[in-house]
Design an enzyme around this catalytic site. Sequence first.
Site, PDB file in Angstrom:
ATOM      1  N   ALA A  46      43.098  34.861  28.733  1.00  0.00           N
ATOM      2  CA  ALA A  46      44.166  33.870  28.915  1.00  0.00           C
ATOM      3  C   ALA A  46      44.726  33.294  27.614  1.00  0.00           C
ATOM      4  O   ALA A  46      45.945  33.379  27.368  1.00  0.00           O
ATOM      5  CB  ALA A  46      43.672  32.760  29.849  1.00  0.00           C
ATOM      6  N   ARG A  87      51.841  39.362  33.662  1.00  0.00           N
ATOM      7  CA  ARG A  87      50.631  39.138  34.461  1.00  0.00           C
ATOM      8  C   ARG A  87      50.714  37.727  35.074  1.00  0.00           C
ATOM      9  O   ARG A  87      51.028  36.777  34.369  1.00  0.00           O
ATOM     10  CB  ARG A  87      49.359  39.289  33.608  1.00  0.00           C
ATOM     11  CG  ARG A  87      49.238  40.667  32.960  1.00  0.00           C
ATOM     12  CD  ARG A  87      47.908  40.802  32.225  1.00  0.00           C
ATOM     13  NE  ARG A  87      46.784  40.859  33.174  1.00  0.00           N
ATOM     14  CZ  ARG A  87      45.508  40.730  32.801  1.00  0.00           C
ATOM     15  NH1 ARG A  87      45.206  40.500  31.518  1.00  0.00           N
ATOM     16  NH2 ARG A  87      44.533  40.793  33.708  1.00  0.00           N
ATOM     17  N   GLN A 194      35.091  44.674  30.754  1.00  0.00           N
ATOM     18  CA  GLN A 194      35.240  43.794  29.578  1.00  0.00           C
ATOM     19  C   GLN A 194      33.865  43.367  29.053  1.00  0.00           C
ATOM     20  O   GLN A 194      33.695  43.146  27.862  1.00  0.00           O
ATOM     21  CB  GLN A 194      36.046  42.534  29.946  1.00  0.00           C
ATOM     22  CG  GLN A 194      37.523  42.773  30.178  1.00  0.00           C
ATOM     23  CD  GLN A 194      37.851  43.035  31.634  1.00  0.00           C
ATOM     24  OE1 GLN A 194      37.023  43.562  32.392  1.00  0.00           O
ATOM     25  NE2 GLN A 194      39.074  42.694  32.041  1.00  0.00           N
ATOM     26  N   ASP A 235      41.054  31.465  33.888  1.00  0.00           N
ATOM     27  CA  ASP A 235      42.455  31.839  33.703  1.00  0.00           C
ATOM     28  C   ASP A 235      43.396  30.759  34.213  1.00  0.00           C
ATOM     29  O   ASP A 235      44.528  30.640  33.751  1.00  0.00           O
ATOM     30  CB  ASP A 235      42.726  33.175  34.401  1.00  0.00           C
ATOM     31  CG  ASP A 235      42.068  34.302  33.629  1.00  0.00           C
ATOM     32  OD1 ASP A 235      42.713  34.861  32.738  1.00  0.00           O
ATOM     33  OD2 ASP A 235      40.869  34.551  33.870  1.00  0.00           O
ATOM     34  N   ASN A 245      39.106  33.092  37.720  1.00  0.00           N
ATOM     35  CA  ASN A 245      38.594  33.863  36.568  1.00  0.00           C
ATOM     36  C   ASN A 245      38.393  35.298  37.022  1.00  0.00           C
ATOM     37  O   ASN A 245      38.651  35.638  38.180  1.00  0.00           O
ATOM     38  CB  ASN A 245      37.283  33.254  36.061  1.00  0.00           C
ATOM     39  CG  ASN A 245      36.883  33.810  34.695  1.00  0.00           C
ATOM     40  OD1 ASN A 245      37.699  33.915  33.777  1.00  0.00           O
ATOM     41  ND2 ASN A 245      35.631  34.226  34.572  1.00  0.00           N
TER      42      ASN A 245
HETATM   43  O1  MRU Z   1      41.871  40.599  32.840  1.00  0.00           O
HETATM   44  P1  MRU Z   1      41.453  39.843  31.607  1.00  0.00           P
HETATM   45  O2  MRU Z   1      40.533  40.625  30.719  1.00  0.00           O
HETATM   46  O3  MRU Z   1      42.605  39.231  30.886  1.00  0.00           O
HETATM   47  O4  MRU Z   1      40.590  38.602  32.209  1.00  0.00           O
HETATM   48  C1  MRU Z   1      40.069  37.697  31.292  1.00  0.00           C
HETATM   49  C2  MRU Z   1      39.230  36.647  31.929  1.00  0.00           C
HETATM   50  O5  MRU Z   1      39.067  36.548  33.132  1.00  0.00           O
HETATM   51  C3  MRU Z   1      38.652  35.607  30.987  1.00  0.00           C
HETATM   52  O6  MRU Z   1      37.425  35.144  31.466  1.00  0.00           O
HETATM   53  C4  MRU Z   1      39.620  34.431  30.881  1.00  0.00           C
HETATM   54  O7  MRU Z   1      40.897  34.896  30.612  1.00  0.00           O
HETATM   55  C5  MRU Z   1      39.205  33.444  29.823  1.00  0.00           C
HETATM   56  S1  MRU Z   1      39.398  34.102  28.259  1.00  0.00           S
HETATM   57  C6  MRU Z   1      38.910  32.873  27.187  1.00  0.00           C
END
Ligand code: MRU
Length: 346
Positions: A46, A87, A194, A235, A245
């Site tokens: 995010a 997104r 991730q 997020d 999230n």
């Molecule tokens: O799909 P992504 O990799 O963008 O999802 C990221 C997450 O869910 C993280 O936990 C969230 O964005 C916090 S990042 C500090």
Amino acid sequence: MRPIEWKNDRLCLLDQTLLPHQKKYVECYTYSDVARAIKEMIVRGAPAIGVSAAYGMVLGAAEYKGDDVEGFIKHLEKVSELLKDTRPTAVNLFWAIERMLKVAYDNRQASVEDIKDLLLKEADRMAQEDVETNRRIGYFGQQLLQDGAVVLTHCNAGALATVGYGTALGVIRAAREAGKNISVYADETRPYLQGARLTAWELMEEGIPVTLITDSMAGYFMKKGIISAVIVGADRIAANGDVANKIGTYTLAVLAKENRVPFYVAAPLSTLDLSIESGDDIPIEERDEREVTHIGGVRIAPYGVKVANPAFDVTPNQYVTAIITDAGVVYPPYKQNLQKLVNKVD
Ligand code: MRU
């Protein structure tokens, strides 16, 4: 580790689709390049998405030729629509774009060239603030961890998901900097991995002890009493404290409650969306089915199988022990206490 770097006339993004085995930067020269990089998750997380979009606005501004301020602002609004359309879930994207548009609206009296300079200064300020913000989240969050704690985390809420230091991983870094012996269990975080690809790599690069597990093993290690706390990022956080999230976070929260393991959410105030009452109103991104049917480009599922791929879920507030922000730790009732916190900092 700098996932995002502005270099004179372009935005350089560490390509997170290639990590951990390749460390390669993608150079974005246009706002369309940035939009593509966000959509294809070359940059993700995010806060990182937000700051990248801010620099996308700077690149969009640079593409405007002429000195008609109203024409320029119309062009910026068109740029913002393409970036917003990348997104839907991470509210930082929209927060960052609105902040950039406000710079243009507040300086309508200035020349187009001056507004372009102000936009770059604002994006640079947001990038710098992000690291400072994460350090404050770390400072407040590490006080919740005992020496010797074993922290389970999901997805990547580290330096790679921000401009630097990270949110959930920032708490772990701060605890270690405070001299505490902290080790981490990292969920692989299917389908995009991730945890396996980014969190494991990030922590190993820094010599922070990490054990990689599949998402399905989390309950086993909680029940064995190995996990002291769960810390995840966010997020979007609704006014009532419901947290969106990475998919799988809700499952972890239910397991944590069942096993009396504290479940902490680490996130900047920019991830709060007090304009929505509850998590029911948070848009959840549905991503390409290939992320589920393939691993590392290899098809694992039978051809023609029906697939669902929601990229995020919502953890209801009753499963969240506390929300760790850059302005302090917030406990239930979240509706009152989040509003109180925002009023305090405003
Ligand atoms: O799909 P992504 O990799 O963008 O999802 C990221 C997450 O869910 C993280 O936990 C969230 O964005 C916090 S990042 C500090």
